[in-house]
Write a protein that holds these residues in place. Structure first.
Motif, mmCIF file in Angstrom:
data_model
loop_
_atom_site.group_PDB
_atom_site.id
_atom_site.type_symbol
_atom_site.label_atom_id
_atom_site.label_comp_id
_atom_site.label_asym_id
_atom_site.label_seq_id
_atom_site.Cartn_x
_atom_site.Cartn_y
_atom_site.Cartn_z
ATOM 1 N N GLU A 43 9.908 2.678 44.864
ATOM 2 C CA GLU A 43 9.105 3.873 45.292
ATOM 3 C C GLU A 43 8.088 4.323 44.136
ATOM 4 O O GLU A 43 7.067 4.905 44.186
ATOM 5 N N GLN A 44 8.284 3.813 42.861
ATOM 6 C CA GLN A 44 7.801 4.356 41.742
ATOM 7 C C GLN A 44 6.809 3.221 41.303
ATOM 8 O O GLN A 44 6.012 3.577 40.361
ATOM 9 N N MET A 45 6.852 2.288 42.119
ATOM 10 C CA MET A 45 5.780 1.053 41.463
ATOM 11 C C MET A 45 4.505 0.954 42.306
ATOM 12 O O MET A 45 4.190 1.602 43.378
ATOM 13 N N GLN B 88 12.767 -3.403 34.324
ATOM 14 C CA GLN B 88 11.877 -3.987 33.452
ATOM 15 C C GLN B 88 10.416 -4.250 34.067
ATOM 16 O O GLN B 88 9.493 -3.887 33.086
ATOM 17 N N MET B 89 10.493 -4.286 35.106
ATOM 18 C CA MET B 89 9.007 -4.249 35.803
ATOM 19 C C MET B 89 8.414 -2.752 35.569
ATOM 20 O O MET B 89 6.882 -2.695 35.384
ATOM 21 N N LEU B 90 9.180 -1.688 35.816
ATOM 22 C CA LEU B 90 8.834 -0.277 35.854
ATOM 23 C C LEU B 90 8.261 0.059 34.389
ATOM 24 O O LEU B 90 7.245 0.771 34.174
ATOM 25 N N GLN B 91 9.275 -0.397 33.450
ATOM 26 C CA GLN B 91 8.845 -0.154 32.025
ATOM 27 C C GLN B 91 7.600 -0.790 31.649
ATOM 28 O O GLN B 91 6.669 -0.173 31.059
ATOM 29 N N ALA B 92 7.404 -1.847 32.168
ATOM 30 C CA ALA B 92 6.068 -2.695 31.695
ATOM 31 C C ALA B 92 4.756 -1.822 32.528
ATOM 32 O O ALA B 92 3.718 -1.671 31.897
#
Length: 220
Positions: free
Chosen positions: A15-17, A52-56
């Motif tokens: 939901e945050q992406m 990992q995707m959210l951090q990037a």
């Protein structure tokens, strides 16, 4: 965390992406769902990828910059290293499906046959069964379960499952198989012999089938 908790956490992260990253991750999910990876390990991998995707994303990068152009390649090594089901397990799986289907068939034959005998004094069509019916139910149950499993693997992991991709070709194949079975049944059912079958015999076979399921396929 268990599988359900990790799925819930994964949904929360999605939901945050951005729409692009969310779509990329959903392609990853579809790819892993069609694999033989243990469900717990699968959710661990997806959760790690989502984190990992959210951090990037917070650093201004998108999923392709982190995992590459093809979302199916990232987990390729893990999937290839996952052992296939043992031959014995596969045999048990494909034997259990028709065993269950035929057990239910004999159970239905017993119930309707006894009801018919009690109400009309005759078992009618429930006092016999075609050999073709036995073969069709046994083999058809495998095709049906495989179709259901393939459809389930195409669902997303959201709380309200939605079909992400509609495979017209696969649907056409299944419809074609169903049509062939129906028309073959109309013709072949007349060629195969009819087997006299008392409702009480059907009941005994049904009970034996349940016992077999318990002690052969579901034993601890």
């Amino acid at each position: 965390m268990n599988v359900k908790e990790m799925m819930k956490e994964n949904n929360s992260l999605r939901e945050q992406m951005t729409p692009f990253n969310r779509s990329y991750l959903e392609d990853m999910i579809l790819h892993l769902r069609g694999s033989r990876i243990n469900p717990l390990r699968r959710e661990e991998l997806l959760l790690e990828a989502a984190q990992q995707m959210l951090q990037a994303q917070k650093k201004g990068k998108n999923a392709k910059q982190v995992f590459g152009e093809d979302p199916t390649v990232y987990f390729k090594e893990v999937m290839e290293s996952t052992p296939s089901l043992p031959v014995r397990s596969k045999m048990n799986y494909y034997l259990m499906i028709p065993w269950t289907a035929l057990t239910l068939l004999f159970g239905a034959m017993a119930i309707f046959g006894l009801v018919s005998q009690w109400s009309t004094g005759s078992t009618g069509k429930f006092g016999q069964i075609s050999l073709f019916t036995l073969l069709a139910v046994g083999l058809g149950s495998i095709v049906f379960i495989e179709m259901i499993m393939k459809w389930m693997s195409s669902l997303s992991d959201t709380d309200a499952p939605q079909v992400s991709k509609f495979d017209v070709k696969a649907l056409g194949v299944y419809i074609g198989i169903a049509v062939v079975i129906v028309f073959a049944g109309l013709y072949l059912n007349q060629l195969f012999p009819l087997i006299p079958l008392s409702p009480w015999v059907s009941l005994i076979v049904f009970i034996a089938g349940l016992i077999g399921l318990k002690f052969i396929f579901f034993k601890k």
